[in-house]
Design a protein around this motif. Structure first.
Motif, PDB file in Angstrom:
ATOM      1  N   MET A  38      -0.959  -5.704  15.145  1.00  0.00           N
ATOM      2  CA  MET A  38       0.493  -5.832  15.230  1.00  0.00           C
ATOM      3  C   MET A  38       1.042  -4.840  16.252  1.00  0.00           C
ATOM      4  O   MET A  38       0.631  -3.683  16.303  1.00  0.00           O
ATOM      5  CB  MET A  38       1.114  -5.560  13.860  1.00  0.00           C
ATOM      6  CG  MET A  38       2.647  -5.524  13.842  1.00  0.00           C
ATOM      7  SD  MET A  38       3.286  -3.832  14.107  1.00  0.00           S
ATOM      8  CE  MET A  38       4.973  -4.203  14.590  1.00  0.00           C
ATOM      9  N   LYS A  56      -6.050 -12.621  15.598  1.00  0.00           N
ATOM     10  CA  LYS A  56      -4.619 -12.823  15.351  1.00  0.00           C
ATOM     11  C   LYS A  56      -3.808 -11.613  15.782  1.00  0.00           C
ATOM     12  O   LYS A  56      -4.284 -10.485  15.732  1.00  0.00           O
ATOM     13  CB  LYS A  56      -4.378 -13.092  13.864  1.00  0.00           C
ATOM     14  CG  LYS A  56      -4.916 -14.418  13.372  1.00  0.00           C
ATOM     15  CD  LYS A  56      -4.671 -14.611  11.885  1.00  0.00           C
ATOM     16  CE  LYS A  56      -5.650 -13.829  11.029  1.00  0.00           C
ATOM     17  NZ  LYS A  56      -5.556 -14.176   9.592  1.00  0.00           N
ATOM     18  N   TYR A  58       0.476 -10.008  15.641  1.00  0.00           N
ATOM     19  CA  TYR A  58       1.807 -10.123  15.052  1.00  0.00           C
ATOM     20  C   TYR A  58       2.757  -9.149  15.727  1.00  0.00           C
ATOM     21  O   TYR A  58       2.340  -8.157  16.344  1.00  0.00           O
ATOM     22  CB  TYR A  58       1.767  -9.786  13.556  1.00  0.00           C
ATOM     23  CG  TYR A  58       0.949 -10.715  12.696  1.00  0.00           C
ATOM     24  CD1 TYR A  58       1.454 -11.940  12.279  1.00  0.00           C
ATOM     25  CD2 TYR A  58      -0.328 -10.344  12.268  1.00  0.00           C
ATOM     26  CE1 TYR A  58       0.705 -12.781  11.466  1.00  0.00           C
ATOM     27  CE2 TYR A  58      -1.082 -11.178  11.463  1.00  0.00           C
ATOM     28  CZ  TYR A  58      -0.568 -12.392  11.060  1.00  0.00           C
ATOM     29  OH  TYR A  58      -1.297 -13.230  10.258  1.00  0.00           O
ATOM     30  N   SER A  60       5.420  -8.327  13.569  1.00  0.00           N
ATOM     31  CA  SER A  60       6.059  -7.904  12.324  1.00  0.00           C
ATOM     32  C   SER A  60       5.051  -7.190  11.430  1.00  0.00           C
ATOM     33  O   SER A  60       3.969  -7.727  11.157  1.00  0.00           O
ATOM     34  CB  SER A  60       6.628  -9.118  11.572  1.00  0.00           C
ATOM     35  OG  SER A  60       6.904  -8.803  10.214  1.00  0.00           O
ATOM     36  N   ASP A  62       5.409  -6.612   8.224  1.00  0.00           N
ATOM     37  CA  ASP A  62       5.302  -7.364   6.975  1.00  0.00           C
ATOM     38  C   ASP A  62       4.372  -8.564   7.117  1.00  0.00           C
ATOM     39  O   ASP A  62       3.598  -8.878   6.198  1.00  0.00           O
ATOM     40  CB  ASP A  62       6.682  -7.824   6.517  1.00  0.00           C
ATOM     41  CG  ASP A  62       7.561  -6.671   6.054  1.00  0.00           C
ATOM     42  OD1 ASP A  62       7.007  -5.606   5.702  1.00  0.00           O
ATOM     43  OD2 ASP A  62       8.793  -6.829   6.054  1.00  0.00           O
ATOM     44  N   ASP A  63       4.444  -9.242   8.255  1.00  0.00           N
ATOM     45  CA  ASP A  63       3.576 -10.401   8.459  1.00  0.00           C
ATOM     46  C   ASP A  63       2.109  -9.997   8.464  1.00  0.00           C
ATOM     47  O   ASP A  63       1.254 -10.689   7.896  1.00  0.00           O
ATOM     48  CB  ASP A  63       3.925 -11.107   9.770  1.00  0.00           C
ATOM     49  CG  ASP A  63       5.242 -11.871   9.691  1.00  0.00           C
ATOM     50  OD1 ASP A  63       5.754 -12.052   8.561  1.00  0.00           O
ATOM     51  OD2 ASP A  63       5.754 -12.268  10.758  1.00  0.00           O
ATOM     52  N   ASN A  66       1.014  -8.953   4.874  1.00  0.00           N
ATOM     53  CA  ASN A  66       0.959 -10.096   3.958  1.00  0.00           C
ATOM     54  C   ASN A  66      -0.017 -11.178   4.393  1.00  0.00           C
ATOM     55  O   ASN A  66      -0.137 -12.201   3.709  1.00  0.00           O
ATOM     56  CB  ASN A  66       2.360 -10.687   3.793  1.00  0.00           C
ATOM     57  CG  ASN A  66       3.301  -9.730   3.072  1.00  0.00           C
ATOM     58  OD1 ASN A  66       2.905  -9.048   2.138  1.00  0.00           O
ATOM     59  ND2 ASN A  66       4.543  -9.669   3.527  1.00  0.00           N
ATOM     60  N   ASP A  67      -0.716 -10.964   5.483  1.00  0.00           N
ATOM     61  CA  ASP A  67      -1.754 -11.908   5.895  1.00  0.00           C
ATOM     62  C   ASP A  67      -2.830 -11.926   4.808  1.00  0.00           C
ATOM     63  O   ASP A  67      -3.439 -10.897   4.513  1.00  0.00           O
ATOM     64  CB  ASP A  67      -2.353 -11.456   7.229  1.00  0.00           C
ATOM     65  CG  ASP A  67      -3.403 -12.420   7.773  1.00  0.00           C
ATOM     66  OD1 ASP A  67      -4.134 -13.043   6.976  1.00  0.00           O
ATOM     67  OD2 ASP A  67      -3.502 -12.535   8.998  1.00  0.00           O
TER      68      ASP A  67
END
Length: 330
Positions: A38, A56, A58, A60, A62-63, A66-67
């Protein structure tokens, strides 16, 4: 959380420390991989993921937390958000590995540890010198009492990060903004030193010092001097000055014992020099390619129920407590 099979890391922050010191190591440790990163900038996060083969990315926090694939979170940000992000990750049931210094002050460290205790989620801190071969050898020499009983510790760090590293006219970075870092370069570097000294010599029971800003280049202190005492009776002294020219650059520490002394460097040189009654010599032990890899390996082993990591939230908080005592006169 000590019976995990595979550790799937999500990394918050993709700055310089992650390029070589830590980031690549997560996927080089057995049963461990970096699966998400992130960054606040989509361009930088995507670029990091592409260059390092991370599936991956991000923008965010939080994103990422929460993955569902992510089961452990590495926080590689400045200290001002360590408490917030670690709290979110632990409350989400994700093991946390946080950069050093652990937070801006001892109170924030204790708040992080309280969340770890309440949730039962483990918290680790990036004091990787506890597992680096250079410092493992140093601990071995201390434990063997090759210089007898240690009486005195001296620590000296003298240099100018701006003139040497980023230019005379560079603007101060976050490390010298107390609102972000908790202090200045003393807080950044001395945290490593106090953590390792306690690891090999036991707890420091008292510390006092003076912290001043002499050059006026930024808000944080640029010179610190300190005295400290270990519970064992060993005494210590240190000086940290960040406004000297390159000819005065110094990174040296000494352990002085009843039968001799050991001279070493916390950051720059790879030589340990022993001068003792029964032993005289030098050990050349370069750092590994990814300096955090040995410590990350112990974290993975602990999460898998196969070992113990020597650098936890409880041990990591100690360095902040000591620095708070020394710099409180600022």
């Amino acid at each position: 959380m000590t019976n995990m099979k595979e550790i799937k890391w999500g990394m918050i922050g993709c700055g310089n420390v992650t390029e070589k010191k830590s980031g690549p190591a997560f996927s080089k440790v057995p049963h461990s991989s970096l699966v998400a990163v992130m960054g606040r900038s989509a361009e930088k996060a995507a670029d990091y993921a592409q260059r390092h083969g991370v599936p991956k990315w991000y923008t965010s926090v939080d994103d990422l937390i929460n993955d569902p694939e992510v089961n452990a979170v590495y926080i590689a940000t400045p200290p001002d958000v360590h408490l917030e992000y670690a709290t979110k990750a632990m409350k989400a049931g994700k093991a946390v590995y946080v950069e050093k210094p652990m937070a801006r002050n001892a109170a924030e460290c204790e708040a992080m540890n309280q969340v770890s205790r309440e949730t039962g989620v483990p918290l680790f801190v990036a004091y990787y010198r506890r597992t680096l071969p250079y410092f493992v050898k140093l601990k071995e020499l201390i434990d063997q009492k090759i210089i007898g009983d240690i009486r005195l510790v001296t620590v000296q760090i003298h240099y100018n990060p701006y003139s040497e590293e980023i230019g005379e006219n560079a603007q101060p970075r976050w490390r010298v903004d107390p609102a972000v870092s908790g202090g200045g370069h003393f807080h950044d570097l001395a945290s490593h030193q106090f953590d390792f000294l306690e690891y090999v010599l036991g707890p420091i029971k008292s510390a006092q010092g003076m912290a001043r800003n002499q050059a006026g280049l930024y808000e944080a202190d640029d010179i610190v001097v300190a005295n400290f005492e270990f519970e064992s009776g060993v005494l210590g002294t240190g000086s940290w000055c960040y406004t000297l020219n390159k000819e005065q650059r110094l990174d040296e520490a000494q352990l002085i014992g009843s039968k001799g002394k050991i001279t070493f460097s916390f950051f720059e040189r790879f030589i340990i020099k022993v001068e003792a009654v029964d032993a005289i010599g030098e050990y050349l032990i370069p750092y590994p390619e990814h300096v955090q890899q040995p410590l990350i390996n112990t974290i993975v082993q602990e999460l898998r129920g196969e070992g113990k990591c020597p650098s936890t939230g409880e041990t990591g908080a100690r360095a902040n407590s000591i620095m708070d005592l020394i710099a409180k006169d600022e």
